[in-house]
Design a protein around this motif. Structure first.
Motif, short mmCIF file in Angstrom:
data_model
loop_
_atom_site.label_atom_id
_atom_site.label_comp_id
_atom_site.label_asym_id
_atom_site.label_seq_id
_atom_site.Cartn_x
_atom_site.Cartn_y
_atom_site.Cartn_z
N GLU A 157 0.83 -1.20 0.00
CA GLU A 157 0.00 0.00 0.00
C GLU A 157 0.87 1.26 0.00
N LYS A 158 1.97 1.24 0.76
CA LYS A 158 2.90 2.37 0.76
C LYS A 158 3.47 2.59 -0.64
N LEU A 159 3.89 1.51 -1.29
CA LEU A 159 4.47 1.62 -2.61
C LEU A 159 3.44 2.09 -3.62
N ARG A 160 2.24 1.57 -3.51
CA ARG A 160 1.19 1.98 -4.44
C ARG A 160 0.89 3.48 -4.27
N LYS A 161 0.86 3.92 -3.04
CA LYS A 161 0.60 5.35 -2.81
C LYS A 161 1.74 6.19 -3.37
N ALA A 162 2.97 5.72 -3.18
CA ALA A 162 4.12 6.45 -3.71
C ALA A 162 4.12 6.49 -5.24
N LYS A 163 3.73 5.36 -5.83
CA LYS A 163 3.76 5.28 -7.30
C LYS A 163 2.56 5.94 -7.94
N TYR A 164 1.41 5.73 -7.33
CA TYR A 164 0.17 6.15 -7.99
C TYR A 164 -0.59 7.21 -7.21
N ASP A 165 -0.04 7.58 -6.04
CA ASP A 165 -0.59 8.70 -5.26
C ASP A 165 -2.06 8.52 -4.89
N PHE A 166 -2.44 7.31 -4.53
CA PHE A 166 -3.77 7.12 -3.95
C PHE A 166 -3.74 5.86 -3.10
N ASN A 167 -4.67 5.80 -2.19
CA ASN A 167 -4.86 4.55 -1.48
C ASN A 167 -6.36 4.23 -1.49
N ASP A 168 -6.66 3.03 -1.10
CA ASP A 168 -8.06 2.58 -1.17
C ASP A 168 -8.99 3.47 -0.36
N GLU A 169 -8.49 3.92 0.79
CA GLU A 169 -9.37 4.69 1.66
C GLU A 169 -9.73 6.04 1.07
N GLU A 170 -8.79 6.68 0.37
CA GLU A 170 -9.13 7.98 -0.20
C GLU A 170 -10.01 7.85 -1.44
N LEU A 171 -10.01 6.67 -2.03
CA LEU A 171 -10.91 6.43 -3.18
C LEU A 171 -12.32 6.04 -2.72
N LYS A 172 -12.43 5.46 -1.53
CA LYS A 172 -13.72 4.91 -1.08
C LYS A 172 -14.88 5.91 -1.14
N PRO A 173 -14.68 7.19 -0.80
CA PRO A 173 -15.83 8.11 -0.86
C PRO A 173 -16.42 8.25 -2.27
N TYR A 174 -15.64 7.87 -3.29
CA TYR A 174 -16.13 7.95 -4.66
C TYR A 174 -16.88 6.68 -5.08
N PHE A 175 -16.87 5.69 -4.20
CA PHE A 175 -17.49 4.42 -4.55
C PHE A 175 -18.51 3.96 -3.51
N PRO A 176 -19.53 4.78 -3.23
CA PRO A 176 -20.61 4.28 -2.37
C PRO A 176 -21.28 3.10 -3.07
N LEU A 177 -21.65 2.12 -2.29
CA LEU A 177 -22.21 0.89 -2.84
C LEU A 177 -23.37 1.15 -3.80
N SER A 178 -24.26 2.05 -3.44
CA SER A 178 -25.43 2.29 -4.28
C SER A 178 -25.04 2.77 -5.67
N GLN A 179 -24.01 3.62 -5.76
CA GLN A 179 -23.56 4.11 -7.07
C GLN A 179 -22.89 3.01 -7.88
N VAL A 180 -22.11 2.19 -7.20
CA VAL A 180 -21.42 1.10 -7.91
C VAL A 180 -22.46 0.11 -8.45
N GLN A 181 -23.46 -0.18 -7.63
CA GLN A 181 -24.51 -1.08 -8.11
C GLN A 181 -25.25 -0.48 -9.29
N ASP A 182 -25.59 0.81 -9.22
CA ASP A 182 -26.24 1.46 -10.35
C ASP A 182 -25.37 1.38 -11.60
N ALA A 183 -24.05 1.47 -11.42
CA ALA A 183 -23.13 1.41 -12.56
C ALA A 183 -23.15 0.04 -13.22
N VAL A 184 -23.14 -0.99 -12.39
CA VAL A 184 -23.14 -2.34 -12.99
C VAL A 184 -24.49 -2.63 -13.62
N PHE A 185 -25.57 -2.10 -13.02
CA PHE A 185 -26.89 -2.21 -13.65
C PHE A 185 -26.88 -1.48 -15.00
#
Length: 694
Positions: free
Chosen positions: A337-365
């Motif tokens: 996770e440290k390396l990924r953040k260093a390489k790609y400047d994000f971690n899962d937790e900072e992305l999570k607010p962009y992926f509420p379950l309801s939106q992800v489900q609507d997307a797959v629908f």
């Protein structure tokens, strides 16, 4: 009157979950087994000469009610179990195994099947009927129909023992997972862990009437700690607890069960004339033989290992900067996770607010709508087995949207079609949150298969079960990007089930060769990395801000992050699985055997106190025995298939239409024939290597 033995007086004849009592199950199984046996007797005692219709087809449609009740019971035993349900399972499993053995070893029934099979040239069978006949005949032979009476009895006992022991294996693994929790009162011990996860740990503590925080071995609890906790001793403690599950010689130990299960499988294989269980299994897979599987796995191992070793060296350099000279497996996720953040400047937790379950489900629908003309309408008229479950009517529109029409995933959910040609395609259940009675992981399952009988196309009832973080009073359920891909994966299986359009239930939907079944699920994951698609749904749950382009680019770039390591991990599981089922005689010490088989794929020091085999439910409880390689096998298929979509446009309606035919055909054709009809050629392993390593 037992509700399970009656016709369900519910919407679409869905299971009457709210009215079923645990005491209904055992008598229902006994009654329905008896009814199903009478159906078999009617076929056997038919005074007319055996024909395709009165024997093969009649057998395919028999036992429908028993199948449905079995699906209800065993699905609930995975998703909403209890001590009482598990006890019933121990009583029911031998009954069903005995019933299955009675059918497969019914000499008079097999004689009728064999007569039809031997005289098949006189019937004008279509391709699906021919497949049903071949699969029925082979199924009986592989179940012991050609054995003498003594060996038939031995096989029957082996199957009964296997059903009980496999069930016990899963129950032990679940119980061991539930038995452990770590109570933490000092917040400083959880340094590095994001606030949203701390809130989750605090909620868990409250549910247990404790102060502070509680971490469990459930996936949404365990993985974030291993990924973010700066406290190395805490990571070590949790990893040790996780690795000791069912491997500590305690109440839930599975080591002896493993030996018993593989021994029984070997006995079964030898009884049926095979060298080992892998030979028996692979005869009915695309791969055909253990040799081909091992060649496939070892070819990937040779090509992936240099990449994996390079990845681990990068992590070790990071760990060394922290003063860690002896990096261990429990350090991997933290430094990855440290390396990924260093390489790609994000971690899962900072992305999570962009992926509420309801939106992800609507997307797959929305994606299912775009590609296959499916619409989803949430309804409250279908009974549920838990308050967390949501239910949907799924409709098919005959005219999917044009390729260049932009869609908004948020508006496909409950949307009413303007076309008159709109028909019910399936019922869908979704069950997303962990709880004590639900086993770990994620899966798609079916309560009722699709089939066509007497001119009526009976539609399937499909379920998706996951273990995502529950919403709290302040925050909706937010998904890590890995959980986003998990939802797409399971939904790929669900689409396979929902689009089913075959004549017979046992050739419908996901009833395909096992190493073909992961193609639809893994294929759908690819869309998660497509920028134009991501932008339609990756939006901050508070502000509505679209995930910034630089983050989307990082996601795309990070797709193959640690791909070498993950590939070796999967190959290790596949090699271990093949070893258990080709050389069971070498299994004396579970730990020693596991270490020997995974030595070529292990990149960290081996801990003598831990083993993964005692919780390897895929092969000792599920259907992946001698088949775990199929995940990688299917990756070749999905990489090649998505490459075709990329060549023609990822929303190209003609390509999607051809792929839809592949999905709706189920097991009615040889899978390689289905694939070539879609792609125009056989899949190429180079497609996977190019995607993974460039």
């Amino acid at each position: 009157m037992n509700i399970l033995t009656q016709n369900f007086n519910t919407a679409y004849h869905t299971p009457p979950f709210e009215n079923i009592k645990n005491e209904d199950y055992l008598p229902a199984f006994k009654e329905l087994i008896s009814e199903s046996e009478k159906e078999i007797d009617e076929i056997v005692n038919n005074s007319e000469e055996p024909t395709f219709e009165n024997t093969i087809e009649a057998l395919a449609y028999s036992g429908e009610k028993l199948d449905i009740v079995s699906n209800i019971f065993f699905n609930l035993n995975s998703a909403e179990t209890s001590d009482e349900l598990q006890q019933i399972a121990q009583e029911v499993s031998p009954l069903l195994t005995e019933y299955s053995s009675k059918i497969s070893q019914n000499e008079a029934l097999f004689n009728r099947i064999k007569k039809v099979y031997d005289e098949k040239s006189k019937y004008n069978l279509n391709e699906e009927q021919q497949m049903l006949l071949d699969e029925t005949y082979k199924g009986f032979v592989r179940s012991g129909a050609l054995l003498n009476d003594s060996d038939k009895e031995k096989l029957k006992q082996i199957n009964m023992d296997l059903s009980v022991k496999s069930l016990q294996f899963g129950q032990n693994a679940l119980a061991a997972t539930n038995a452990y929790f770590k109570h933490i009162t000092n917040k400083e011990d959880l340094a590095g862990i994001p606030d949203a996860i701390l809130e989750q740990y605090a909620e868990e503590a409250k549910e247990r009437y404790l102060d502070g925080y509680v971490v469990t071995l459930q996936y949404p609890s365990y993985v974030p700690l291993m990924t973010y906790a700066e406290n190395r001793e805490l990571r070590k403690e949790l990893a040790l607890a996780n690795g000791k599950k069912s491997f500590d010689r305690g109440e839930f130990d599975n080591q002896n069960l493993i030996k018993e299960i593989i021994s029984l499988k070997q006995q079964k294989a030898e009884l049926l004339g095979y060298k080992n269980y892998a030979d028996y299994v692979l005869e009915e897979r695309m791969a055909k033989s253990p040799t081909k599987v091992l060649d496939f796995l070892n070819e990937l191992l040779v090509k992936a290992k240099p990449y994996a070793e390079k990845e681990i060296e990068e992590l070790k350099a990071l760990a060394k900067a922290d003063g860690i000279e002896d990096m261990q497996g429990y350090d991997h996720s933290f430094y990855a996770e440290k390396l990924r953040k260093a390489k790609y400047d994000f971690n899962d937790e900072e992305l999570k607010p962009y992926f509420p379950l309801s939106q992800v489900q609507d997307a797959v629908f929305g994606l299912a709508n775009q590609l296959f003309g499916l619409e989803f309408k949430e309804v409250n008229t279908i009974q549920k087995y838990h308050a967390d479950v949501q239910t949907y009517e799924v409709y098919e529109i005959q005219e999917p949207k044009a390729e260049n029409q932009v869609f908004d995933s948020a508006h496909t959910h409950n949307q009413q079609s303007t076309t008159n040609n709109r028909q019910l395609k399936a019922i869908l259940y979704t069950d997303y949150f962990p709880r004590k009675g639900k086993r770990a992981g994620a899966w798609m399952t079916s309560y009722k298969n699709q089939f066509t009988k007497d001119g009526e196309n009976s539609r399937p009832h499909i379920s998706i079960v996951c273990n995502f973080s529950k919403p709290t009073k302040d925050t909706p359920s937010l998904l890590t990007f890995q959980e986003v891909t998990t939802l797409f994966h399971e939904f790929g299986h669900a689409i396979h089930g929902m689009l089913a359009n075959t004549q017979y239930p046992n050739l419908s939907g996901t009833s395909v060769k096992w190493d073909f079944v992961e193609l639809p699920s893994q294929f759908l994951e690819n869309f998660c990395y497509e920028p134009e698609f991501l932008k339609t749904f990756a939006k901050h749950y508070k502000t509505g801000e679209v995930l910034p382009n630089e983050k989307i680019e990082k996601i795309e770039q990070s797709k193959n992050f640690m791909e070498g390591y993950q590939t070796l991990r999967q190959l290790g599981f596949g090699l271990l699985d093949m070893a258990y089922h080709t050389h069971p005689e070498d299994v004396n010490d579970i730990k020693a055997f596991e270490d020997a088989q995974t030595s070529k794929t292990s990149l960290y020091p081996v801990n003598p106190e831990t083993a993964m085999s005692p919780t390897f439910s895929h092969i000792f409880q599920g259907g992946y025995s001698a088949g775990y390689y199929s995940y990688k096998w299917a990756e070749v298929l999905d990489a090649d298939a998505f490459a075709y979509f990329k060549e023609t446009g990822i929303f190209n309606p003609e390509t999607a239409a051809k792929y839809k035919i592949l999905l709706s055909s189920g097991g009615t054709k040889d899978p390689m024939e289905l694939y070539k009809n879609f792609r125009g050629s056989e899949p190429k392993v180079e497609s996977l290597l190019k995607r993974a390593f460039g």
